[in-house]
Scaffold this active site. Structure first.
Site, short mmCIF file in Angstrom:
data_model
loop_
_atom_site.label_atom_id
_atom_site.label_comp_id
_atom_site.label_asym_id
_atom_site.label_seq_id
_atom_site.Cartn_x
_atom_site.Cartn_y
_atom_site.Cartn_z
N GLU A 121 35.86 28.69 40.68
CA GLU A 121 35.03 29.62 39.91
C GLU A 121 34.20 28.91 38.84
O GLU A 121 34.10 29.36 37.70
CB GLU A 121 35.89 30.72 39.28
CG GLU A 121 36.55 31.63 40.30
CD GLU A 121 37.22 32.85 39.68
OE1 GLU A 121 37.38 32.89 38.44
OE2 GLU A 121 37.58 33.77 40.44
N GLU A 130 39.57 35.51 47.15
CA GLU A 130 40.44 36.28 46.26
C GLU A 130 40.06 37.75 46.31
O GLU A 130 39.05 38.16 45.75
CB GLU A 130 40.35 35.79 44.81
CG GLU A 130 40.97 34.44 44.55
CD GLU A 130 41.05 34.09 43.06
OE1 GLU A 130 40.95 35.02 42.22
OE2 GLU A 130 41.18 32.90 42.74
#
Length: 842
Positions: free
Chosen positions: A200, A271
């Site tokens: 991320e 995710e």
């Protein structure tokens, strides 16, 4: 001698034919050898539709299970339930700070045995996605980065910084080589089919400007040069450099993901958040199974190839492993709860979804996509083989979250509940609807153990130091992170204040006040050896101000502050520049005015005496004096008792009723941090029960040690067992039959039963039997599993029917048939009937 060109061509053709035959043989699936699944050996590549595993396209259903957050004894059961739940991939992070806690010293033992965990996944016939990081976030202490990295000169985390890149590359290379040596990458015959570098980074990239962009390019090149033989991914990284694949994280990637940054990369979802992780002070939260199912169906209907549930099993943050203010329990609302028990209907509803998608596999992977608008917020997405219209799968979506709809598609009417997708593996038959839960429900029971709660508590006070025991060694209080170096949660700060009688107020209405401004995270305050009070920040606001009346005397006053961290930060830019601990310290209300103690000279000591002598072990507990619990409650006290193993085989928990904040150990194993006094807005602790793995427990005489920071007494602490033996069904006449009623064989989609119909299906866990029907109603009941109530309409024989079909059975099927429940008159013939059942297994 030269070989004629036509002969070379012939040899090449023979080679290709033989190679194709070998590849075809390997592609027929995994062989079974001695109970262990042997995966194929071959390349892992990708195209714009999916990963190509040894040349085959795959639909991949993945779940995150972190080896560090459970025990090796739990791993086989967790993986078995994941496989049975329809997963074919397990995703895990790799945790740098537990594998290299000291620079150059490595730890891969116990529940940190990465190689053993991956091999076990392979034995269960599943693939692995390995998220190497090495920054992982994950609500894990320091985002997985070892503390010693902060102390490398001129090092800046996660940017184009030479010292950081040196250690990052060294670590990544060490991990990849370790797994290569164990032959765990797919081309070697292992289960690893994907690897992830960074995590991320898009969130913070702009903070580092050009150095952030060059770092992304460097990280991608460095990973690819590891020659692991599998594709690399970067999650939430829109500019992932080729050949690295950018992937999505979030709750609704079917709508929020801008897609792969190149048309020849597949759409992967790393995710899919199955709940919301908790921090201390949070109220309860959840994410319904129906919403998760909708998001997954939507993603696959829009060309998705891999969905990963984060988390599939959250587990436990043992010891001091949780990140800043994060609870010891992690993602308890996942399909497998903290104890490894299936949380229904989440686990079973998603299992049915995977079955429905597998029935649609061939058209999804090889069909031509199409979209048809069926009205406002209504659409059909379908995949159909060009040369065979019978190979077709469709997704009928109602994107309106409030209104139901009936749509006509290809000449047939279909009912769509609000915010739902119906899956039609043959473009005709609804086998699954995301909003319509056909699978069973359950409720978790926390039961007080009879055997384990015969405890006799003893106490031993932690000594409160003065400047005599902890002499002044710095003018100002030292910064807490750099003082602790992540070796403990606790550090003492000591100073003294000498007052004469003229400094003291002569009025009773004016008393001295000690004010302390802290950068976080928590603190206990003692004056002249007496407890004054505590203060703490929160996950969103780490800093706080402690302010309380104190009793000072003429002469020398000793002030001792026990400053505490509650995990290190795990996110954001420039993490190496975060700080904590007491900073501004003043005494107000004296005759001589406010006294600033910030530069008064301070002593510092890392850790508690009980930690240093390991009072939580059998040997260490003999090094202190224990006494009966008498008199008033004391702050900063160690409590000790013994307990016998609870009856049965159900998971074990400790309920920390009556306690404040601290830590717990069983037989020397840390259970983690407890914090009962930090209440949520609902007036309840965020977490009351704490998991004790069965593998930590002996048959008798288990040593339980509790470090309690606040004034409390442990007499209300209880040892509990945990089960999900309350199982339920809540199903209407208009629910579709269970998806297992159909199969696809040799491209032919067909029912597997002579009569396909809707029914309630119940199955007790662990071969237990239904011993009681606690609730049954055929009519219009309301509520949820564990709290059903009757509506205005109910069949008087509902309970009899359910008992007839289910009592004393491990599993049962209860039909939905009005004739069965209303033999004479149906008092409410015009309403849609619902069958609600709640039974107890034992």
């Amino acid at each position: 001698m030269a070989v004629p060109s036509y002969r070379l061509l012939l040899i090449a053709l023979v080679f290709l034919v033989v190679s194709a035959a070998v590849a075809h043989t390997k592609s027929q699936g995994r062989s079974h050898d001695g109970g262990k699944h042997q995966l194929e050996t071959g390349p892992v590549t990708y195209d714009g539709r999916s990963l190509l595993i040894n040349g085959k396209r795959e639909l991949l259903f993945s779940g995150s299970i972190h080896y560090t957050r459970s025990t090796p004894e739990m791993w086989p059961d967790l993986l078995r339930k994941a496989k049975y739940g329809g997963l074919n991939v397990i995703q895990t992070y790799v945790f740098w700070n537990i594998h290299e806690p000291v620079k150059g010293q490595y730890n891969f033992s116990g529940n940190y045995d990465l190689v053993r965990f991956i091999k076990l996944v392979q034995e269960h016939g599943m693939y692995v996605t390995l998220r190497v990081g090495p920054f992982i976030q994950a609500e894990w202490n320091h985002g997985g980065l070892p503390y010693w990295l902060r102390e490398v000169p001129n090092l800046i985390f996660r940017t184009d910084n030479a010292p950081y890149k040196y250690y990052m590359k060294k670590y990544v290379t060490m991990i990849v080589n370790k797994l290569k040596e164990a032959k765990l990458f797919f081309p070697q015959g292992g289960p690893i089919i994907l690897a992830q570098i960074e995590n991320e980074y898009d969130h913070i990239q702009l903070a580092y400007k050009d150095m952030g962009f060059s770092y992304v390019r460097w990280a991608a090149r460095m990973a690819v040069k590891q020659n692991a033989g599998v594709p690399w991914i970067m999650c939430k990284q829109t500019d992932a450099p080729d050949p690295v694949i950018n992937t999505c994280n979030g709750r609704h990637c079917g709508d929020t993901f801008s897609g792969p940054n190149k048309p020849y990369k597949p759409a992967l979802w790393t995710e899919n958040w199955t709940a919301q992780y908790r921090v201390f002070g949070d109220p309860a939260s959840q994410r319904p199974a129906e919403d998760i199912a909708f998001s997954v169906a939507r993603f696959f209907s829009k060309n998705g190839a891999l969905n990963n549930y984060y988390m599939y099993h959250g587990g436990t943050n043992f010891g001091r492993t949780s990140a800043i203010f994060t609870t010891t329990r992690y993602y308890d609302e996942a399909p497998l709860d903290e104890y490894g028990l299936p949380r229904d209907p989440k686990w079973s509803h998603l299992k049915d979804l995977h079955k429905a998608l597998r029935l649609s596999r061939k058209p999804l992977l090889w069909g031509v996509p199409g979209v048809q608008n069926l009205g406002e917020n209504l659409e059909a997405r379908f995949y159909e083989l060009k040369n065979n219209s019978k190979i077709c799968a469709a997704f009928l979506a109602n994107n309106n979250s409030r209104s139901e709809a009936i749509v006509n598609w290809r000449g047939q009417d279909y009912y769509l509940p609000p915010h739902s997708i119906s899956i039609l593996p043959d473009c005709k038959t609804v086998v699954y609807n995301t909003q319509t839960v056909v699978s069973q429900h359950n409720a978790r029971n926390i039961v007080r153990s009879t055997l384990a709660n015969k405890m006799r508590w003893m106490e031993s006070s932690e000594p409160i130091p003065t400047t005599v025991q902890v002499p002044i060694n710095n003018r100002i209080p030292l910064e807490l992170y750099s003082l602790l170096k992540d070796q403990s949660d606790y550090a003492w700060y000591t100073t003294s204040l000498e007052l004469n009688p003229r400094d003291m107020s002569m009025k009773e209405s004016i008393q001295p006040v000690l004010r302390i401004g802290s950068l976080g995270h928590a603190m206990l305050v003692f004056v002249n050896g007496e407890y004054v009070g505590s203060g703490h920040g929160s996950h969103d606001e780490k800093s706080f101000v402690f302010q309380k009346v104190v009793s000072l005397k003429a002469g020398v006053n000793q002030i001792a502050l026990l400053a505490m961290t509650v995990g290190l930060p795990d996110s954001g830019a420039y993490m190496e520049h975060r700080y904590a601990g007491p900073k501004d310290i003043e005494v107000l209300g004296l005759n001589t005015g406010t006294i600033d103690l910030s530069q008064n000279g301070w002593g510092h000591q890392v850790g508690l005496n009980g930690e240093k002598i390991q009072v939580f072990t059998e040997e260490g507990s003999k090094r202190v004096q224990w006494g009966e619990i008498n008199g008033p409650k004391k702050a900063l006290t160690w409590y000790k008792t013994y307990f016998d193993a609870p009856e049965g085989n159900d998971p074990v928990a400790i309920k920390m009723s009556g306690m404040g904040k601290g830590m717990m150990w069983v037989n020397g194993e840390s259970i983690g941090r407890h914090w009962m006094s930090f209440l949520s807005p609902l007036g309840q602790p965020t977490q009351s029960e704490y998991h004790i793995p069965r593998s930590f427990i002996k048959p008798t005489q288990n040593l339980l040690i509790v470090l309690e920071e606040e004034p409390a007494k442990p007499n209300s602490i209880e040892i509990m067992t945990v089960n999900r033996d309350t199982i339920c069904s809540f199903i209407t006449e208009y629910h579709p039959p269970n998806v297992k009623s159909w199969a696809r064989e040799n491209s032919l989609f067909r029912p597997v039963l002579d009569v396909v119909r809707t029914s309630a299906e119940l199955k007790c866990p662990n071969y237990k039997k239904v011993v009681e029907v606690e609730f049954a109603s055929f009519g219009d009941p309301v509520g949820s599993c564990g709290s059903y109530t009757l509506g205005k309409c109910d069949s008087p024989v509902s309970k009899e029917v359910v008992e007839h079909h289910c009592l004393n059975k491990t599993s049962c099927i209860v039909p939905i048939d009005r004739k069965l429940y209303f033999k004479n008159n149906d008092d409410c013939p015009d309403i849609k009937k619902t069958l609600a059942i709640q039974v107890k297994c034992a």
